[in-house]
Design a protein around this motif. Structure first.
Motif, PDB file in Angstrom:
ATOM      1  N   TRP A 131      53.582  50.103  45.397  1.00 38.85           N
ATOM      2  CA  TRP A 131      52.167  50.241  45.734  1.00 38.85           C
ATOM      3  C   TRP A 131      51.719  49.015  46.527  1.00 38.85           C
ATOM      4  CZ3 TRP A 131      48.148  53.396  42.888  1.00 38.85           C
ATOM      5  CH2 TRP A 131      48.708  54.537  42.316  1.00 38.85           C
ATOM      6  N   SER A 132      50.655  49.167  47.299  1.00 35.76           N
ATOM      7  CA  SER A 132      50.094  48.044  48.044  1.00 35.76           C
ATOM      8  C   SER A 132      49.201  47.216  47.135  1.00 35.76           C
ATOM      9  CB  SER A 132      49.281  48.551  49.241  1.00 35.76           C
ATOM     10  OG  SER A 132      50.102  49.260  50.147  1.00 35.76           O
ATOM     11  N   LEU A 133      49.433  45.925  47.111  1.00 34.69           N
ATOM     12  CA  LEU A 133      48.612  45.015  46.322  1.00 34.69           C
ATOM     13  C   LEU A 133      47.408  44.593  47.161  1.00 34.69           C
ATOM     14  CD1 LEU A 133      48.149  43.204  43.834  1.00 34.69           C
ATOM     15  CD2 LEU A 133      49.549  41.470  44.971  1.00 34.69           C
ATOM     16  N   ILE A 134      46.216  44.965  46.717  1.00 35.79           N
ATOM     17  CA  ILE A 134      45.002  44.638  47.459  1.00 35.79           C
ATOM     18  C   ILE A 134      44.558  43.214  47.155  1.00 35.79           C
ATOM     19  CG2 ILE A 134      42.577  45.234  47.820  1.00 35.79           C
ATOM     20  CD1 ILE A 134      43.306  48.129  47.184  1.00 35.79           C
ATOM     21  N   LYS A 135      44.424  42.902  45.875  1.00 37.63           N
ATOM     22  CA  LYS A 135      44.061  41.540  45.487  1.00 37.63           C
ATOM     23  C   LYS A 135      44.219  41.383  43.984  1.00 37.63           C
ATOM     24  CE  LYS A 135      39.078  42.545  45.152  1.00 37.63           C
ATOM     25  NZ  LYS A 135      37.735  42.172  45.613  1.00 37.63           N
ATOM     26  N   ILE A 136      44.212  40.120  43.548  1.00 33.44           N
ATOM     27  CA  ILE A 136      44.271  39.793  42.121  1.00 33.44           C
ATOM     28  C   ILE A 136      43.143  38.826  41.822  1.00 33.44           C
ATOM     29  CG2 ILE A 136      45.646  38.802  40.252  1.00 33.44           C
ATOM     30  CD1 ILE A 136      48.153  39.427  41.868  1.00 33.44           C
ATOM     31  N   GLU A 137      42.424  39.077  40.749  1.00 38.36           N
ATOM     32  CA  GLU A 137      41.358  38.178  40.324  1.00 38.36           C
ATOM     33  C   GLU A 137      41.643  37.680  38.909  1.00 38.36           C
ATOM     34  OE1 GLU A 137      37.182  39.492  41.346  1.00 38.36           O
ATOM     35  OE2 GLU A 137      38.268  41.320  41.836  1.00 38.36           O
ATOM     36  N   ARG A 138      41.344  36.400  38.693  1.00 40.70           N
ATOM     37  CA  ARG A 138      41.386  35.865  37.326  1.00 40.70           C
ATOM     38  C   ARG A 138      39.949  35.872  36.804  1.00 40.70           C
ATOM     39  NH1 ARG A 138      44.975  32.014  35.018  1.00 40.70           N
ATOM     40  NH2 ARG A 138      45.619  31.366  37.114  1.00 40.70           N
ATOM     41  N   LEU A 139      39.740  36.532  35.677  1.00 40.96           N
ATOM     42  CA  LEU A 139      38.396  36.733  35.162  1.00 40.96           C
ATOM     43  C   LEU A 139      38.210  36.151  33.777  1.00 40.96           C
ATOM     44  CD1 LEU A 139      37.918  40.551  35.977  1.00 40.96           C
ATOM     45  CD2 LEU A 139      37.277  38.621  37.404  1.00 40.96           C
ATOM     46  N   THR A 140      36.993  35.706  33.528  1.00 45.40           N
ATOM     47  CA  THR A 140      36.533  35.482  32.159  1.00 45.40           C
ATOM     48  C   THR A 140      35.312  36.366  31.993  1.00 45.40           C
ATOM     49  OG1 THR A 140      35.183  33.589  32.852  1.00 45.40           O
ATOM     50  CG2 THR A 140      37.387  33.114  31.996  1.00 45.40           C
ATOM     51  N   LYS A 141      35.155  36.915  30.827  1.00 46.05           N
ATOM     52  CA  LYS A 141      34.107  37.913  30.619  1.00 46.05           C
ATOM     53  C   LYS A 141      33.403  37.665  29.295  1.00 46.05           C
ATOM     54  CE  LYS A 141      33.473  42.942  30.799  1.00 46.05           C
ATOM     55  NZ  LYS A 141      34.165  44.239  30.967  1.00 46.05           N
ATOM     56  N   ALA A 142      32.094  37.828  29.288  1.00 42.61           N
ATOM     57  CA  ALA A 142      31.308  37.625  28.073  1.00 42.61           C
ATOM     58  C   ALA A 142      31.830  38.499  26.950  1.00 42.61           C
ATOM     59  CB  ALA A 142      29.836  37.949  28.348  1.00 42.61           C
ATOM     60  N   SER A 147      41.076  34.333  29.369  1.00 39.48           N
ATOM     61  CA  SER A 147      40.906  34.912  30.692  1.00 39.48           C
ATOM     62  C   SER A 147      41.852  36.094  30.839  1.00 39.48           C
ATOM     63  CB  SER A 147      41.193  33.866  31.775  1.00 39.48           C
ATOM     64  OG  SER A 147      42.524  33.409  31.685  1.00 39.48           O
ATOM     65  N   TYR A 148      41.613  36.897  31.847  1.00 42.53           N
ATOM     66  CA  TYR A 148      42.536  37.987  32.124  1.00 42.53           C
ATOM     67  C   TYR A 148      42.589  38.219  33.622  1.00 42.53           C
ATOM     68  CZ  TYR A 148      38.333  41.009  32.206  1.00 42.53           C
ATOM     69  OH  TYR A 148      37.110  41.567  32.481  1.00 42.53           O
ATOM     70  N   PHE A 149      43.545  39.022  34.028  1.00 41.39           N
ATOM     71  CA  PHE A 149      43.781  39.278  35.445  1.00 41.39           C
ATOM     72  C   PHE A 149      43.426  40.717  35.789  1.00 41.39           C
ATOM     73  CE2 PHE A 149      46.513  35.828  34.203  1.00 41.39           C
ATOM     74  CZ  PHE A 149      46.447  34.938  35.264  1.00 41.39           C
ATOM     75  N   LYS A 150      42.773  40.869  36.926  1.00 45.43           N
ATOM     76  CA  LYS A 150      42.430  42.196  37.431  1.00 45.43           C
ATOM     77  C   LYS A 150      43.238  42.423  38.700  1.00 45.43           C
ATOM     78  CE  LYS A 150      38.532  42.913  39.565  1.00 45.43           C
ATOM     79  NZ  LYS A 150      37.110  43.162  39.901  1.00 45.43           N
ATOM     80  N   VAL A 151      44.112  43.421  38.661  1.00 49.87           N
ATOM     81  CA  VAL A 151      45.012  43.696  39.784  1.00 49.87           C
ATOM     82  C   VAL A 151      44.579  44.988  40.469  1.00 49.87           C
ATOM     83  CG1 VAL A 151      47.399  44.098  40.481  1.00 49.87           C
ATOM     84  CG2 VAL A 151      46.902  42.553  38.563  1.00 49.87           C
ATOM     85  N   TRP A 152      44.299  44.900  41.779  1.00 46.86           N
ATOM     86  CA  TRP A 152      43.877  46.051  42.570  1.00 46.86           C
ATOM     87  C   TRP A 152      45.084  46.613  43.310  1.00 46.86           C
ATOM     88  CZ3 TRP A 152      38.355  46.895  43.945  1.00 46.86           C
ATOM     89  CH2 TRP A 152      37.485  46.014  43.280  1.00 46.86           C
ATOM     90  N   LEU A 153      45.332  47.917  43.178  1.00 48.47           N
ATOM     91  CA  LEU A 153      46.489  48.553  43.799  1.00 48.47           C
ATOM     92  C   LEU A 153      46.078  49.821  44.531  1.00 48.47           C
ATOM     93  CD1 LEU A 153      48.908  48.265  40.745  1.00 48.47           C
ATOM     94  CD2 LEU A 153      49.036  46.879  42.817  1.00 48.47           C
ATOM     95  N   ASN A 154      46.854  50.145  45.551  1.00 42.95           N
ATOM     96  CA  ASN A 154      46.569  51.354  46.322  1.00 42.95           C
ATOM     97  C   ASN A 154      47.868  51.980  46.811  1.00 42.95           C
ATOM     98  OD1 ASN A 154      46.356  52.159  49.501  1.00 42.95           O
ATOM     99  ND2 ASN A 154      44.769  53.152  48.273  1.00 42.95           N
ATOM    100  N   GLN A 155      47.912  53.316  46.781  1.00 42.65           N
ATOM    101  CA  GLN A 155      49.022  54.062  47.374  1.00 42.65           C
ATOM    102  C   GLN A 155      48.463  55.374  47.913  1.00 42.65           C
ATOM    103  OE1 GLN A 155      52.125  56.243  45.102  1.00 42.65           O
ATOM    104  NE2 GLN A 155      53.558  54.751  45.994  1.00 42.65           N
TER     105      GLN A 155
END
Length: 345
Positions: A131-142, A147-155
């Motif tokens: 799959w194509s990797l669009i972007k990765i974000e490192r997040l902290t959330k209330a 922290s966790y990672f949000k990985v955006w994918l597309n095919q």
């Protein structure tokens, strides 16, 4: 002016003429004062910050004016969240605040090398290696530790957002099938029945007290025929990867169908008890002739129109008509003016 048709799983928007690549900015003076105060107290040395209503808006008309929503996406013309984008000594960063100024999400875009090894292995194991990797974000959330990672994918036409915790464990998968019908997994996918328009009839006991009290106060000498709860969906892939998505709750809104001696009405309220809209429920024969003629156009030849529609008074002697229909098993909504055309109303 191009025609914009929305299903009920999309927020209802008036027709507009252009779509921007970047979201519409919001002047800082328009942001709630307590939100700006909290931000500046936390980042006194930061300058050049840019504010956006969240969820981000990407639409504008030829004059650059803000389009209107019925029922509006926000609560009483005020965003439920605000996103601010700025840079600090570590680079670019995004934060999302709620209406009270509490940080809900902090996000930094990172390179693939920052992803935990376990997460990389799971991406291959789950079949995402090609799959194509669009972007990765490192997040902290209330409300969420660490922290966790949000990985955006597309095919092709398939889009995914995968959430990994800081150890690399897959915690959630969001599936977007280009129909604004996202869910954590296939079993949880919303089942749409023709004509349902993504609302469910609810018992009055399940309606927030603040909403019920406002309805009783604002509408006297009426009978409440039905209460319904409506959920708003948001697809970040609709306009590409520039749109941010943080899996925050968009408050539902409630509708009460009212009947009085003067007719039948649909009153829409936010979950905070703010009146968003009053629409008069009318029959097809009560629609202007221009609209009934438009409904016969070739574009709608396979549409089955409902027996009842909405007439919204703009309080300037002009009306907006919300026309309901079903096509190929899918609910449809179009917005027309008195002349049976789309426009800026």
């Amino acid at each position: 002016m191009r025609n914009v048709l929305f299903t009920a799983l999309s927020f209802w928007m008036l027709a507009v003429s252009a779509q921007t690549n970047e979201p519409n900015r919001m002047p800082e003076e328009k942001v709630r004062k307590k939100v700006v105060e909290k931000f500046k107290a936390q980042h006194p040395q930061v300058s050049g910050q840019v504010w956006y209503p969240y969820p981000n808006r990407y639409w504008k008309n030829e004059q650059g004016a803000t389009p209107m929503y019925f029922p509006i996406l926000w609560t009483n013309h005020v965003p439920d969240y605000y996103e601010v984008r700025f840079a600090d000594d570590k680079g670019k960063i995004r934060k999302v605040y709620d209406r009270t100024g509490v940080i809900q999400v902090t996000s930094r875009e990172v390179q693939a090398i920052a992803l935990p090894e376990q997460a990389k292995g799971l991406l291959t194991e789950k079949g995402y290696s090609d799959w194509s990797l669009i972007k990765i974000e490192r997040l902290t959330k209330a409300g969420v530790q660490g922290s966790y990672f949000k990985v955006w994918l597309n095919q092709g036409k398939k889009n995914r957002i995968l959430f990994f915790d800081q150890e690399g464990k897959l915690s959630k998968t969001m599936t977007f099938n280009n129909d604004l019908n996202f869910a954590a997994n296939a079993n949880a996918k919303l089942k749409r029945a023709p004509g349902s328009r993504n609302h469910k009839v609810v018992d009055e006991n399940n309606v927030p007290v603040v909403v019920k009290n406002k309805v009783r106060k604002n509408h006297v000498n009426v009978s409440i025929i039905e209460w319904s709860e409506h959920t708003r969906f948001y697809d970040p892939f609709a306009t590409g990867d520039t749109r941010s998505y943080y899996d925050l709750t968009l408050p539902v809104f409630y509708q009460a169908v009212l009947e009085s001696k003067s007719g039948k009405y649909r009153a829409t309220y936010s979950s905070y008890g703010d009146l968003l809209e009053i629409a008069e429920v009318i029959s097809k024969k009560e629609l202007p002739e221009a609209i009934r003629s438009e409904m016969k156009a070739k574009l709608y030849q396979d549409w089955k129109f409902d027996k009842e529609h909405d007439r919204i008074d703009r309080e300037n002697g002009r009306f907006i008509y919300r026309i309901y229909a079903t096509s190929k098993g899918e609910p449809r909504i179009i917005l027309l003016n008195d002349q049976g055309t789309y426009g800026l109303f």
